[in-house]
Write a protein that holds these residues in place. Structure first.
Motif: not given
Length: 453
Positions: A60-61, A92-94, A345-346, A349-352
Motif C-alpha cells: 500500500v502507498t 509513504i510519499k512525504t 490505504r485508510a 494511514a491510521r496506523d502511521f
C-alpha cells in the motif's frame, strides 16, 4: 548539536499571520531495541491477522502532507523512512504539500475537486469544520476510542478541536497554550514582585502600571491590534474566566456582559493606564519583549527559543484569573486523515498516525522541534526532561495545558467571526469604540457567516 533554528510554523487558525515554530537542538533519531519492538507490535490488526494466516500484508502507498518547511520536512521524511523499515509493505510519499502551511487549505480544496488529495495532511484546528464538510475525511471515532490509543492522554481542547459534530476527523499534531511570560530583570529594577499562579487581572493591571516607564520606552505589557486571530484568541481566556461563551449554537454569544467586562479589562490598561504596547503587526511585540522593552506578554511555548537566544532571565506562570479561574486558550493543530474508498490505504494511514503520535515517536517529532509533547504521559520520558533543561518555562506551559478547558469553535464561520472580533478589539484598545458597542457590531456582522456554516 545540530541547529534547526528557522523552521517555520505559521501562526494558526484562519486569518492569523505567520508565527515561528522553533525546533530544539538535540538529535533524537536513534531508536532503542525496546522501542523498535514496541512499535513493531503496533502494526494494524488486519496485518497481524494476515501474517498469522500465512499471507503477507497488501502493498500500500499513502501520501503525507506535513505542512512543514525544509528542516522539519527532512525530519518528517526520516520518521517516515523509519516507519517503512518497520512496515515494509507500506510506502509513504512525504512532502510539505504546499509552499507554506497557510496554503494547505487551498491545496486540499483543489485536491478534492481533482481527486489528488493526500491520505494525511497537517491542518490548523480552525479548518476542522470546513474539512469535515468536504465529505472526504475518515471517521476516526472508533480508532481513537480504542484504549490502546490513549486518546484521553491528549489535552481536552485538542480532542475537541479534532471532533466535528461528534465525529473525530483527525489526531492532534501540535498542542500549546497561552501563559504569562515575564522579564525578571525589569521586575527587579522596578521593585515589583514576580507574577504568581494566583494573580488576578487586577494584580496584572497594577503591576503593568508600575512597570511602565515612558522615559525609557518600557511598557508593562502588550497586545496585538492587527485585527488577526492573534488579536482575537487572546481575548477568549478573559471571556471564559467570566463564564462567557463564544457561541450559543450558531449564534454569537461573545457580546455578553462577560465579553464586555473582559474587553473592558484590556481597554483600561491600553487607554486609561497606557501601560500596554499596541502592536499593529503581530510581529513586533516578541522582539521588543526579548530586548527588554516589555515586562510581560501573553504568549506560548513557541517563544522560548528566542528567549533562550536572547539570554533573557524570564519566568512563566498561568494567565491571571478571575475569581480563581485561570482558564487559557489552546491552539491545537491536527493530522487530518482522508478517505479514498480504499480500506488498505485508510488502515495504513491510521496506523502511521497512531505510531507518529505515540509517546515514543512524539518525542522524536514535537520535542525535537521544540513543541510541547502531545501526551500527558510524556512527562516521564528522558526526552521531556532534556526539553525542560533546555527550556526552563517548558514545565509551566506543559502544566498549563490543564487550564485549556474549552476549545474554539471549528465551524467554517469562525474565520469571519475572528476577523470581526479582532477588528472590534483593535478599535477598543485604540480608544475608537466602547467594548459594548464594538462587540455588538462584531456579533451583528458575524451572524450570516455562522448561519451558513
Amino acid at each position: 548539536m545540530d541547529d534547526l533554528a528557522g523552521v517555520r510554523r505559521a501562526r494558526r487558525h484562519g486569518p492569523a499571520p505567520s508565527r515561528l515554530r522553533w525546533p530544539r537542538h538535540k538529535s533524537l533519531l536513534a531508536a532503542t531495541t525496546a522501542v523498535v519492538l514496541l512499535l513493531t507490535a503496533c502494526s494494524t490488526r488486519d496485518d497481524r491477522e494476515r501474517t498469522l494466516a500465512g499471507h503477507a500484508p497488501d502493498e500500500v502507498t499513502i501520501t503525507w502532507w506535513t505542512g512543514q518547511s525544509a528542516d522539519a520536512e527532512q525530519l518528517a521524511e526520516q520518521l517516515a523512512a523509519e516507519y517503512q523499515r518497520l512496515h515494509p509493505h507500506v510506502t509513504i510519499k512525504t512532502s510539505a504539500g504546499a509552499s507554506t502551511t497557510d496554503d494547505l487549505l487551498t491545496k486540499l480544496s483543489a485536491g478534492f475537486t481533482s481527486d489528488t488529495y493526500p491520505d494525511i495532511s497537517y491542518a490548523y484546528g480552525s479548518w476542522a469544520g470546513e474539512l469535515a464538510a468536504s465529505g472526504r475525511t475518515q471517521d476516526l471515532t472508533d480508532f481513537v476510542g480504542d484504549p490502546a490509543f490513549g486518546w484521553h492522554q491528549m489535552p481536552f481542547a485538542a480532542r475537541m478541536t479534532a471532533t466535528v459534530d461528534g465525529r473525530v476527523i483527525g489526531v492532534p499534531a501540535l498542542v500549546d497554550n497561552l501563559a504569562l511570560i515575564h522579564n525578571k530583570q525589569l521586575f527587579d529594577a522596578a521593585g515589583v514582585a514576580y507574577p504568581t499562579n494566583d494573580w488576578s487581572w487586577d494584580d496584572f493591571r497594577q503591576a503593568a502600571r508600575r512597570l511602565t516607564d515612558p522615559g525609557r520606552g518600557v511598557y508593562g505589557t502588550t497586545y496585538s491590534v492587527s485585527g488577526s486571530e492573534d488579536t482575537t484568541w487572546h481575548l477568549w481566556p478573559l471571556l471564559w474566566q467570566r463564564g462567557g461563551r463564544i457561541l450559543d449554537g450558531k449564534r454569537p454569544a461573545f457580546d455578553s456582559d462577560a465579553g464586555v467586562a473582559a474587553l473592558e479589562t484590556l481597554r483600561a490598561m491600553a487607554v486609561d493606564d497606557r501601560s500596554m504596547y499596541l502592536d499593529q503587526t503581530d510581529e513586533k511585540y516578541g522582539p521588543l519583549f526579548n530586548n527588554g522593552r516589555i515586562a510581560m506578554m501573553m504568549s506560548g511555548p513557541w517563544a522560548m527559543l528566542e528567549l533562550k537566544q536572547a539570554r533573557l532571565n524570564y519566568g512563566v506562570t498561568m494567565l491571571p484569573g478571575f475569581h480563581g479561574d485561570h482558564q487559557t486558550v489552546s491552539g491545537p493543530d491536527l493530522w487530518v486523515l482522508f478517505d479514498h474508498d480504499d480500506g488498505a490505504r485508510a488502515r495504513a494511514a491510521r496506523d502511521f498516525v497512531g505510531w507518529l503520535t505515540s509517546r515514543q515517536i512524539d518525542a522524536k517529532w514535537n520535542l525535537r522541534l521544540g513543541n510541547l509533547p502531545l501526551r500527558s504521559s510524556a512527562n516521564s520520558t528522558p526526552e521531556f526532561a532534556a526539553y525542560i533543561r533546555e527550556y526552563p518555562g517548558g514545565q509551566a506551559f506543559f502544566d498549563n495545558l490543564a487550564n485549556a478547558k474549552q476549545a474554539r469553535p471549528t465551524i467554517a464561520g469562525y474565520a469571519e467571526l475572528s476577523r470581526h472580533v479582532g477588528d472590534a478589539v483593535a478599535m477598543v484598545l485604540q480608544g475608537a469604540a466602547t467594548p459594548k458597542e464594538a462587540l455588538h457590531e462584531a456579533a451583528r456582522r458575524s451572524v450570516g457567516a455562522l448561519e451558513d456554516s
